[in-house]
Scaffold this motif. Sequence first.
Motif, mmCIF file in Angstrom:
data_model
loop_
_atom_site.group_PDB
_atom_site.id
_atom_site.type_symbol
_atom_site.label_atom_id
_atom_site.label_comp_id
_atom_site.label_asym_id
_atom_site.label_seq_id
_atom_site.Cartn_x
_atom_site.Cartn_y
_atom_site.Cartn_z
ATOM 1 N N SER A 4 72.038 60.131 9.991
ATOM 2 C CA SER A 4 72.113 61.414 10.592
ATOM 3 C C SER A 4 70.682 62.076 10.371
ATOM 4 O O SER A 4 70.090 63.054 10.970
ATOM 5 C CB SER A 4 73.051 62.444 10.259
ATOM 6 N N MET A 5 70.029 61.650 9.254
ATOM 7 C CA MET A 5 68.474 62.087 8.949
ATOM 8 C C MET A 5 67.549 61.707 10.322
ATOM 9 O O MET A 5 66.585 62.410 10.299
ATOM 10 C CB MET A 5 68.024 61.341 7.746
ATOM 11 N N ARG A 41 68.085 62.530 13.275
ATOM 12 C CA ARG A 41 68.489 63.311 14.412
ATOM 13 C C ARG A 41 68.986 62.748 15.611
ATOM 14 O O ARG A 41 68.212 62.570 16.717
ATOM 15 C CB ARG A 41 67.433 64.395 14.695
ATOM 16 N N PRO A 42 70.423 62.010 15.397
ATOM 17 C CA PRO A 42 70.340 60.991 16.382
ATOM 18 C C PRO A 42 70.952 61.532 17.780
ATOM 19 O O PRO A 42 71.231 62.833 18.028
ATOM 20 C CB PRO A 42 71.780 60.207 15.946
#
Lengths: 972, 113
Positions: free
Chosen positions: B46-47, B49-50
Amino acid sequence: MNSETMLMMLIALPFAGACLAALFPPNARNAETWAAALVTLGAVVLSASLFPAVATGTPVRLNIEWLPTLGLSFSLRMDGFAWLFSMLVTCIGFLVVIYSRYYMSPDDAIPRFYAFFLAFMGAMLGIILSGNLILLVVFWELTSIISFMLIGYWYQKADARDGARMSLTITGVGGLGLLAGVLLIGHIVGSYDLDAVLDSGDLIRSHPLYVPAICLVLLGAFTKSAQFPFHFWLPNAMAAPTPVSAFLHSATMVKAGVFLMARLWPVLGGTYEWFWLTGFAGAASLLLGAYFAIFQRDIKGLLAYSTISHLGLITLLLSLGSPLGAVAAIFHMMNHATFKASLFMAAGIIDHESGTRDMQKLGGLFKLMPYTATLAMVASAAMAGVPLLNGFLSKEMFFAEAIETHADSILDTAAPYVAVIASAFAVTYSIRFIHAVFFGERPADLPREPHEPPFLMRLPIQLLVLACLVIGIIPAITVGSFLHIAVVSVLGADTPAYSLAVWHGLTVPLGMSVIALIGGALLYVLLRHYLAHCEEGPPYFRRLKGQRIFERVLVFVSWRFARLVEATLGTRRMQQQLRLLVAVSLVAAAIPFYNSNFGLGLFELGQIDIPFALLWVIGIACAVGAAHQAKFHRLVALILLGGAGVVTCITFVWLSAPDLAVTQLLVEIVTAVLILLGLRWLPKRWEDTELGRAPISTKLRRGRDLLVAAVAGLGMTLLSYAVMTRPSPDTISGFFLRKAYEEGGGRNVVNVILVDFRGFDTFGEITVLGIVALTVFALFRRFRPAPDTIESPEQQRIQAATDEERSDRITGQTVSDYLLVPSVIMQWLFPVIIVFAAYLFLRGHDLPGGGFAAGVAMSAAFILQYLAAGTVWVEDRLRILPVNWIGLGLLIAGCVGIGSWVFGYPFLTSYSQYIDLPVIGEIPAATAILFDLGVFSLVVGATVLMLIVFAHQSIRRLRAAKISTTTIEEVA
Amino acid sequence: MIELTLALGIGFLVGSGIWLLQRPRTYQVIVGLSLISYGVNLFIFSMSRPRSNMAPVVTSGTVDPAAYADPLPQSLVLTAIVIGFATTALFLVVLLVSRGLTGSDHVDGREPN
């Protein structure tokens, strides 16, 4: 050869010699001595030939960058003081090497002795020549460690082991203190370079951290130089072979402490704190050491306490803060090394020839070994400070300093008296040594018949005693110039006028010497009879043993205290440990939340992606369900876990991570198979008590655990939501995206990162994977199933029983035909999956896929065969050799990496090009693909190895069951 | 709203895992660790920013980084998945060997009093 090279060689030579010496065969005593003697002689010549360069007044320097960012460089620096010391160390080292040839028995491990001896010499030269304080500490620790090896050389003896351990503990603690002190000095000055530190005396002395810094540095120096109250390791270190004592405990190791004090004296010395710390330790060591020495029975014990006393004298001289005191200290360091080394060697000869070192047993040896006796007498006279010997000169300087007033205090007023009393004691123990060993009745019951030692064993003592005499009679001509450059290099412009002469007229110091000589001799006459029969240890202090206190402290710290801490703070219960771990991470994560004003960011209830939300409703249900069912319904929990895994996998597809999805899906399959294989060995458990009937304490515990879990989950939600709703900062990802095709030759950026940009990380990772697989393999060799799982599973038993009941069936038929159709399909799938794996592998560089995914897919092909047909059937037909796959994979990956060296590029640099193959068409041909092939091979090997060892347990079970039935039959 | 959904998913995965981590039976712990590893992998992922339809598979020519998902967290997670598998296997062996040696599947190797 220029001076820098010579300096480097001077350090390197002993270490190289040590490596060489270690390689000799155990019985090559003469060859070994020749080699060691040549090495030490080479070091003597090297130091001697550096004199012209050093005599110019500017130090010889050599600087090699080591860790420049930390201010650490391998810099060597030789000024006059260092030169004098290195001459001392190398010359005495050379003499001791010759002496050792005759002292050491042919049964001893000679290569080990000379290897450590030479390495010690190198480490000691390192301390002396270091131009960087951190480097100095490194060599300092090295001397502690090697001296541990040398003191414990006869490790079969308990006292050698104890002495070695004690000296290492104490000097090791001191070394840590010194490191801390040096870091403080480096912090104050801003550099660890010795020249920079020597230039910033005022800065250091006025700094608030000055007192902690000198306390720590002095801790190092006092422990090393065996100063009160850390003196007691030195007498215990006498269990070392005598050549070691002669070298380490007279000339070198114990001198390192006073060397360091003298080295840093211009910077740290001259203050009130310095005066009290070193003055007290020095005076106490001087007096107590001399007092203790009188009452020793062991010759080496006497010499050890005498060394403590003489080093105390040097420390006391350095405490005064007067330049003349420093001159006397440096001079006495040299003199003490000369006479003490020769005395230790003489003690070794006496021990070697008569078989004992106990002065109450010895006597009358003068007639049997007159040469040795004469030499020992001269050296003892030097130790006692008799005129015309070198010990007298420095002692005279000491007396002259002692009567001066430096800092008006009790310590200063007491100094002259302390000096005279200690000198009188020195006279007493020197006379005792000579009288008890060489004169009086010759005892009849000596273990051996003493006679003169070989000439070459005596030669080192002769040379040293000659030096004592010559320096003692004509000091100015012989050592005047050498001492002067040493003094100037320490004191610089403050060098006082001093005179090296035997006769200064009728002065107060001369009077003090006379009083000490007469007083000491009288004291011996009074104590003579007592000393001939007394028990070990000095009166009044016999019970107060530093050694005992040390052991008590050690027992307390390492045993009782540790037990107490363990009992009060520790737990052996895994659950509590894990709970603590989670709690600590929660707190650690909450602090930044609190400190940086956590806000959720933009909270907009925009368009809800309903399918995605539904997907996660299922995912969450699976996760919670798995958590709920894991205790009593393991298979259900495993299926639900798989459900959560699949949802994760779909999420990866949804959110543009096809590679992750492929890998996750395949890993999911393999993991599920693994756990399924393991389930069989776990104990059966039925849900017997309802939750409502659980005791209240259990409910409370569960409530607390639930709370911890809920807080952790909430925290993760908040954290990830906060991150995702904030814009991404500029990362290196843009670089990877831009360069992937251009420089990596691949379109699939994730794969290019793995095999090219961060190939080295992947290399490390596949190594870990291989190690884990081997560990799993090794651990399973020790696997013994629990008794209740040995029997075949219930279902198989029922099926077998049906077979037996029916006459038309053979026993075991139902079991073997179980799931026949799926089995056949699974067997047919073998080539299909292999082709699929190859496809995944080949497209990996440009499209989702790659070595990891292909490797896992390939291993699934193998495990399916095991599932379909059973272990025995598969292994009759297929030799998989997973360990070879692992080895091959690592080899390919490593060779691809090394291959880039051949073309002059760093490890794992890749090269890419497209080549046109007939039929298949244009395919990318980057060397990274080869690397990926290594990854593939290793992943296949590791995964298959793990799966196979799990699958293999079914065979082991049969064997175990067979053994248990046979034992039962035997018992019956 | 993908963010909120994913964040909730991560939270529940990790929370369920932490609950299981504190349970007494080894099998519960291995399931818990697997759940946590899903959660953590998704968290690292998730880092980036999917977003959908931005797979980091580039075309030839000049590349606009903004048009693709961040590949770095993805490669980190890819290795994490494989290593996670290896540690699961290792833990499973330890679990089984411990069960065989001590006769108990309690995490302490013996039944509580």
